[in-house]
Structure formats: C-alpha cells, structure tokens
Design a protein around this motif. Structure first.
Motif, PDB file in Angstrom:
ATOM      1  N   GLU A 101      -0.968  -0.782   1.555  1.00  0.00           N
ATOM      2  CA  GLU A 101       0.345  -0.276   1.154  1.00  0.00           C
ATOM      3  C   GLU A 101       1.407  -1.268   1.574  1.00  0.00           C
ATOM      4  OE1 GLU A 101       3.368   3.538   1.594  1.00  0.00           O
ATOM      5  OE2 GLU A 101       1.532   3.505   2.761  1.00  0.00           O
ATOM      6  N   GLN A 102       2.228  -1.667   0.626  1.00  0.00           N
ATOM      7  CA  GLN A 102       3.422  -2.443   0.935  1.00  0.00           C
ATOM      8  C   GLN A 102       4.597  -1.514   0.718  1.00  0.00           C
ATOM      9  OE1 GLN A 102       4.119  -6.122  -1.214  1.00  0.00           O
ATOM     10  NE2 GLN A 102       5.738  -6.731   0.207  1.00  0.00           N
ATOM     11  N   ALA A 103       5.247  -1.129   1.798  1.00  0.00           N
ATOM     12  CA  ALA A 103       6.302  -0.122   1.766  1.00  0.00           C
ATOM     13  C   ALA A 103       7.658  -0.751   2.056  1.00  0.00           C
ATOM     14  CB  ALA A 103       6.007   0.962   2.807  1.00  0.00           C
ATOM     15  N   GLY A 104       8.686  -0.237   1.368  1.00  0.00           N
ATOM     16  CA  GLY A 104      10.046  -0.638   1.697  1.00  0.00           C
ATOM     17  C   GLY A 104      10.842  -1.226   0.549  1.00  0.00           C
ATOM     18  N   PHE A 105      10.382  -1.070  -0.693  1.00  0.00           N
ATOM     19  CA  PHE A 105      11.122  -1.599  -1.836  1.00  0.00           C
ATOM     20  C   PHE A 105      12.323  -0.718  -2.146  1.00  0.00           C
ATOM     21  CE2 PHE A 105       6.810  -3.127  -2.326  1.00  0.00           C
ATOM     22  CZ  PHE A 105       6.978  -4.451  -2.706  1.00  0.00           C
ATOM     23  N   ARG A 106      13.514  -1.316  -2.127  1.00  0.00           N
ATOM     24  CA  ARG A 106      14.733  -0.589  -2.481  1.00  0.00           C
ATOM     25  C   ARG A 106      14.838  -0.463  -3.995  1.00  0.00           C
ATOM     26  NH1 ARG A 106      17.104  -4.770   0.657  1.00  0.00           N
ATOM     27  NH2 ARG A 106      18.077  -5.416  -1.307  1.00  0.00           N
ATOM     28  N   ALA A 107      15.699   0.424  -4.446  1.00  0.00           N
ATOM     29  CA  ALA A 107      15.910   0.656  -5.877  1.00  0.00           C
ATOM     30  C   ALA A 107      16.346  -0.622  -6.595  1.00  0.00           C
ATOM     31  CB  ALA A 107      16.942   1.754  -6.081  1.00  0.00           C
ATOM     32  N   ASP A 108      17.105  -1.488  -5.911  1.00  0.00           N
ATOM     33  CA  ASP A 108      17.598  -2.711  -6.542  1.00  0.00           C
ATOM     34  C   ASP A 108      16.601  -3.865  -6.467  1.00  0.00           C
ATOM     35  OD1 ASP A 108      17.816  -3.184  -3.815  1.00  0.00           O
ATOM     36  OD2 ASP A 108      19.793  -4.112  -3.949  1.00  0.00           O
ATOM     37  N   GLN A 109      15.373  -3.571  -6.066  1.00  0.00           N
ATOM     38  CA  GLN A 109      14.351  -4.613  -5.937  1.00  0.00           C
ATOM     39  C   GLN A 109      13.211  -4.407  -6.937  1.00  0.00           C
ATOM     40  OE1 GLN A 109      13.808  -4.068  -1.649  1.00  0.00           O
ATOM     41  NE2 GLN A 109      14.756  -6.068  -1.336  1.00  0.00           N
ATOM     42  N   GLN A 110      13.576  -4.054  -8.151  1.00  0.00           N
ATOM     43  CA  GLN A 110      12.575  -3.782  -9.185  1.00  0.00           C
ATOM     44  C   GLN A 110      11.697  -5.003  -9.464  1.00  0.00           C
ATOM     45  OE1 GLN A 110      12.044  -0.690 -10.553  1.00  0.00           O
ATOM     46  NE2 GLN A 110      10.198  -1.613 -11.429  1.00  0.00           N
ATOM     47  N   GLN A 111      12.291  -6.192  -9.499  1.00  0.00           N
ATOM     48  CA  GLN A 111      11.503  -7.392  -9.777  1.00  0.00           C
ATOM     49  C   GLN A 111      10.462  -7.621  -8.682  1.00  0.00           C
ATOM     50  OE1 GLN A 111      13.770 -10.971 -10.463  1.00  0.00           O
ATOM     51  NE2 GLN A 111      11.954 -12.206 -10.788  1.00  0.00           N
ATOM     52  N   ALA A 112      10.860  -7.462  -7.428  1.00  0.00           N
ATOM     53  CA  ALA A 112       9.909  -7.627  -6.322  1.00  0.00           C
ATOM     54  C   ALA A 112       8.828  -6.553  -6.382  1.00  0.00           C
ATOM     55  CB  ALA A 112      10.645  -7.567  -4.984  1.00  0.00           C
ATOM     56  N   PHE A 113       9.217  -5.323  -6.699  1.00  0.00           N
ATOM     57  CA  PHE A 113       8.252  -4.230  -6.819  1.00  0.00           C
ATOM     58  C   PHE A 113       7.244  -4.522  -7.935  1.00  0.00           C
ATOM     59  CE2 PHE A 113       6.877  -0.166  -8.619  1.00  0.00           C
ATOM     60  CZ  PHE A 113       6.382   0.480  -7.483  1.00  0.00           C
ATOM     61  N   ASN A 114       7.746  -4.973  -9.088  1.00  0.00           N
ATOM     62  CA  ASN A 114       6.852  -5.300 -10.201  1.00  0.00           C
ATOM     63  C   ASN A 114       5.921  -6.452  -9.841  1.00  0.00           C
ATOM     64  OD1 ASN A 114       8.078  -3.311 -11.725  1.00  0.00           O
ATOM     65  ND2 ASN A 114       9.331  -4.730 -12.914  1.00  0.00           N
ATOM     66  N   GLY A 115       6.454  -7.448  -9.160  1.00  0.00           N
ATOM     67  CA  GLY A 115       5.632  -8.591  -8.753  1.00  0.00           C
ATOM     68  C   GLY A 115       4.526  -8.175  -7.799  1.00  0.00           C
ATOM     69  N   ALA A 116       4.870  -7.347  -6.823  1.00  0.00           N
ATOM     70  CA  ALA A 116       3.868  -6.872  -5.867  1.00  0.00           C
ATOM     71  C   ALA A 116       2.838  -5.983  -6.561  1.00  0.00           C
ATOM     72  CB  ALA A 116       4.550  -6.118  -4.722  1.00  0.00           C
ATOM     73  N   SER A 117       3.303  -5.151  -7.484  1.00  0.00           N
ATOM     74  CA  SER A 117       2.392  -4.253  -8.214  1.00  0.00           C
ATOM     75  C   SER A 117       1.366  -5.045  -9.017  1.00  0.00           C
ATOM     76  CB  SER A 117       3.181  -3.341  -9.156  1.00  0.00           C
ATOM     77  OG  SER A 117       4.022  -2.472  -8.422  1.00  0.00           O
ATOM     78  N   ALA A 118       1.772  -6.202  -9.530  1.00  0.00           N
ATOM     79  CA  ALA A 118       0.859  -7.046 -10.305  1.00  0.00           C
ATOM     80  C   ALA A 118      -0.009  -7.925  -9.404  1.00  0.00           C
ATOM     81  CB  ALA A 118       1.662  -7.920 -11.268  1.00  0.00           C
ATOM     82  N   SER A 119       0.559  -8.411  -8.300  1.00  0.00           N
ATOM     83  CA  SER A 119      -0.139  -9.391  -7.456  1.00  0.00           C
ATOM     84  C   SER A 119      -1.193  -8.793  -6.541  1.00  0.00           C
ATOM     85  CB  SER A 119       0.874 -10.155  -6.602  1.00  0.00           C
ATOM     86  OG  SER A 119       1.753 -10.889  -7.426  1.00  0.00           O
ATOM     87  N   TRP A 120      -0.890  -7.679  -5.876  1.00  0.00           N
ATOM     88  CA  TRP A 120      -1.839  -7.147  -4.892  1.00  0.00           C
ATOM     89  C   TRP A 120      -3.203  -6.808  -5.492  1.00  0.00           C
ATOM     90  CZ3 TRP A 120      -1.602  -8.443  -0.169  1.00  0.00           C
ATOM     91  CH2 TRP A 120      -0.379  -8.568   0.503  1.00  0.00           C
ATOM     92  N   PRO A 121      -3.287  -6.184  -6.659  1.00  0.00           N
ATOM     93  CA  PRO A 121      -4.627  -5.936  -7.219  1.00  0.00           C
ATOM     94  C   PRO A 121      -5.408  -7.233  -7.461  1.00  0.00           C
ATOM     95  CG  PRO A 121      -3.030  -4.516  -8.289  1.00  0.00           C
ATOM     96  CD  PRO A 121      -2.253  -5.510  -7.461  1.00  0.00           C
ATOM     97  N   ARG A 122      -4.722  -8.291  -7.898  1.00  0.00           N
ATOM     98  CA  ARG A 122      -5.389  -9.589  -8.101  1.00  0.00           C
ATOM     99  C   ARG A 122      -5.850 -10.171  -6.770  1.00  0.00           C
ATOM    100  NH1 ARG A 122      -0.877 -10.853 -11.375  1.00  0.00           N
ATOM    101  NH2 ARG A 122      -0.329 -12.521  -9.931  1.00  0.00           N
ATOM    102  N   PHE A 123      -4.981 -10.103  -5.754  1.00  0.00           N
ATOM    103  CA  PHE A 123      -5.357 -10.615  -4.430  1.00  0.00           C
ATOM    104  C   PHE A 123      -6.598  -9.892  -3.907  1.00  0.00           C
ATOM    105  CE2 PHE A 123      -0.612 -11.604  -3.417  1.00  0.00           C
ATOM    106  CZ  PHE A 123      -0.689 -12.824  -4.082  1.00  0.00           C
ATOM    107  N   ILE A 124      -6.617  -8.579  -4.054  1.00  0.00           N
ATOM    108  CA  ILE A 124      -7.732  -7.787  -3.516  1.00  0.00           C
ATOM    109  C   ILE A 124      -9.009  -8.040  -4.310  1.00  0.00           C
ATOM    110  CG2 ILE A 124      -8.542  -5.416  -3.126  1.00  0.00           C
ATOM    111  CD1 ILE A 124      -5.582  -4.815  -2.235  1.00  0.00           C
ATOM    112  N   ALA A 125      -8.896  -8.261  -5.606  1.00  0.00           N
ATOM    113  CA  ALA A 125     -10.073  -8.635  -6.396  1.00  0.00           C
ATOM    114  C   ALA A 125     -10.609  -9.987  -5.926  1.00  0.00           C
ATOM    115  CB  ALA A 125      -9.728  -8.685  -7.879  1.00  0.00           C
ATOM    116  N   LYS A 126      -9.712 -10.910  -5.639  1.00  0.00           N
ATOM    117  CA  LYS A 126     -10.112 -12.225  -5.129  1.00  0.00           C
ATOM    118  C   LYS A 126     -10.750 -12.083  -3.743  1.00  0.00           C
ATOM    119  CE  LYS A 126     -10.209 -16.751  -5.108  1.00  0.00           C
ATOM    120  NZ  LYS A 126     -11.190 -17.475  -5.909  1.00  0.00           N
ATOM    121  N   MET A 127     -10.226 -11.159  -2.918  1.00  0.00           N
ATOM    122  CA  MET A 127     -10.814 -10.912  -1.601  1.00  0.00           C
ATOM    123  C   MET A 127     -12.281 -10.490  -1.760  1.00  0.00           C
ATOM    124  SD  MET A 127      -9.997  -8.020   1.304  1.00  0.00           S
ATOM    125  CE  MET A 127      -8.266  -8.344   1.419  1.00  0.00           C
ATOM    126  N   ASP A 128     -12.556  -9.652  -2.746  1.00  0.00           N
ATOM    127  CA  ASP A 128     -13.922  -9.212  -2.981  1.00  0.00           C
ATOM    128  C   ASP A 128     -14.828 -10.398  -3.284  1.00  0.00           C
ATOM    129  OD1 ASP A 128     -15.970  -7.335  -3.129  1.00  0.00           O
ATOM    130  OD2 ASP A 128     -15.527  -6.784  -5.191  1.00  0.00           O
TER     131      ASP A 128
END
Length: 135
Positions: A101-128
């Motif tokens: 869980e990456q917690a703490g995205f403010r309402a005005d941080q949509q771009q960062a939220f979208n980036g994290a939403s796309a990146s973490w699943p890829r990172f975790i797949a690579k971890m596997d």
C-alpha cells in the motif's frame, strides 16, 4: 474528496515463495534494483534514511517500521508527494500473500496516483521474476 482526504494505491498478490525469500527482495539493495529499477542505499533499520535514484531523479525515503519477514514501511517523498509505502507479508499454505500500500495521495496529485497505480503492479510482477532466480 476533500482536501484532507488521502487516497492509496494497493496491490495484492500471492507468491509461491516463502516470506523469507520475499523479504530478501524487499530489503537487499541489489535485488530491489532488479525489480524496481532504481539504485538505493536501503537498510532494513528503523530510522534509516535512504534514496531511490534513477536517471529521471530520485525518491527520498526513511524506514519507519521493520518486522522481519512480516512488515516493512517507509516514507516515500518525491516531487511534492509525501506518502508511506507499507509491505505486508502473510504466510499461506502455498507461499506468501503480499500486500503493498502506498498511502497519502492528495486530491491534487492525480498524476502521481495514476503513475503509482500503473507502476506498482509492474514492479511486483518483475519482483516475481527476480524471486524465481533466487536460491
């Protein structure tokens, strides 16, 4: 969402590896680099400040919780985003359930939220993939 409300990116995945093996991937800098693609001077010690770095810049972090083979949490501060990344490892009959869980995205941080939403699943797949190469 009000200005004080914060959002989280949560990724969960079941692995066929034991928690000890995932812990290695989460805490050994050379393995972290293999799956997250950033260098770091990470140490699994509460209070340790470290930095993830890549050609695009970096992320300043500080370890805030360490419970070996179970929980790891660190502050993740980059480009105005002040968040906390928490890894939880739960043993299962077939390996380990991982929750990130990456917690703490403010309402005005949509771009960062979208980036994290796309990146973490890829990172975790690579971890596997990386876990599959470890003894």
């Amino acid at each position: 969402m009000t200005e004080t409300e914060r959002r989280s990116v949560i990724v969960e995945r079941d692995f066929t590896h034991p928690p000890e093996k995932l812990w290695r991937a989460l805490t050994q800098p050379h393995l972290i680099e293999d799956w997250i693609g950033m260098k770091s001077d990470f140490k699994p010690e509460t209070g340790h400040s470290f930095r993830f770095s890549a050609d695009w810049g970096g992320v300043d972090c500080q370890v805030i919780e360490v419970e070996p083979h179970r929980t790891l949490a660190y502050k993740w501060d980059a480009y105005g985003l002040e968040s906390v990344v928490t890894w939880t490892l739960t043993p299962t009959s077939t390996g380990t359930h991982l929750r990130m869980e990456q917690a703490g995205f403010r309402a005005d941080q949509q771009q960062a939220f979208n980036g994290a939403s796309a990146s973490w699943p890829r990172f975790i797949a690579k971890m596997d993939e990386v876990l599959g190469t470890l003894e």
